[in-house]
Write a protein that holds these residues in place. Structure first.
Motif, PDB file in Angstrom:
ATOM      1  N   GLN A  46       0.890  -1.138   0.053  1.00  0.00           N
ATOM      2  CA  GLN A  46       0.097   0.133   0.083  1.00  0.00           C
ATOM      3  C   GLN A  46       0.770   1.246   0.019  1.00  0.00           C
ATOM      4  OE1 GLN A  46      -3.285  -0.131  -0.131  1.00  0.00           O
ATOM      5  NE2 GLN A  46      -3.049  -2.222  -0.122  1.00  0.00           N
ATOM      6  N   GLY A  47       0.385   2.315  -0.594  1.00  0.00           N
ATOM      7  CA  GLY A  47       1.180   3.540  -0.792  1.00  0.00           C
ATOM      8  C   GLY A  47       1.976   3.775  -1.807  1.00  0.00           C
ATOM      9  N   ARG A  48       2.857   4.821  -1.830  1.00  0.00           N
ATOM     10  CA  ARG A  48       3.535   4.826  -3.027  1.00  0.00           C
ATOM     11  C   ARG A  48       5.070   4.447  -2.896  1.00  0.00           C
ATOM     12  NH1 ARG A  48       4.092  10.955  -5.412  1.00  0.00           N
ATOM     13  NH2 ARG A  48       5.367  10.465  -7.331  1.00  0.00           N
TER      14      ARG A  48
END
Length: 110
Positions: free
Chosen positions: A32-34
Motif C-alpha cells: 500500500q502507498g507510493r
C-alpha cells in the motif's frame, strides 16, 4: 517393508500437509502507498546527472575563461653571453707549387 521410524515420519508429514489450505497458498496483498517506480528512479537519475554536468561546465568556465590558449613562451634560465670569436688565420703559401713532372707521358696499357 518399511521401518517404524519411516512410518512415523510419513504420518507426521501427511498430517502437516493436511493443515495447509488454499488460504495459506494465496499471494500476499500488494504493498500500500507510493513506492519507488521506474519513472521516479529515472527522474532522480536525470536530476543527478544534470547537476553533475552543470558543476562540470562551471568548473571548465572558471578554470579556462578564455578557452584553450597557447602556452606563454618560457624565458631562458640566464641571458646568453655573446663573445667575439677570433678569425681563423689562413696560411699564405710560402712558395708556388711546381709539378714534379715536367711533361706528362701517356699511360701504356698491358
Amino acid at each position: 517393508m518399511t521401518s517404524p521410524v519411516e512410518e512415523r515420519l510419513r504420518a507426521a508429514l501427511a498430517a502437516r500437509a493436511a493443515l495447509v489450505t488454499h488460504r495459506e497458498l494465496r499471494r500476499d496483498a500488494p504493498p500500500q502507498g507510493r513506492g519507488w517506480g521506474t519513472r521516479r528512479v529515472r527522474a532522480v537519475a536525470v536530476a543527478v546527472f544534470g547537476a553533475a554536468a552543470a558543476v562540470a561546465a562551471v568548473c571548465v568556465l572558471v578554470l579556462f575563461p578564455d578557452g584553450p590558449a597557447a602556452p606563454a613562451p618560457v624565458l631562458p634560465a640566464r641571458t646568453p653571453v655573446r663573445t667575439a670569436v677570433p678569425p681563423v688565420p689562413t696560411p699564405a703559401p710560402a712558395a708556388p707549387v711546381v709539378p714534379s713532372v715536367s711533361a706528362p707521358r701517356p699511360v701504356e696499357s698491358p
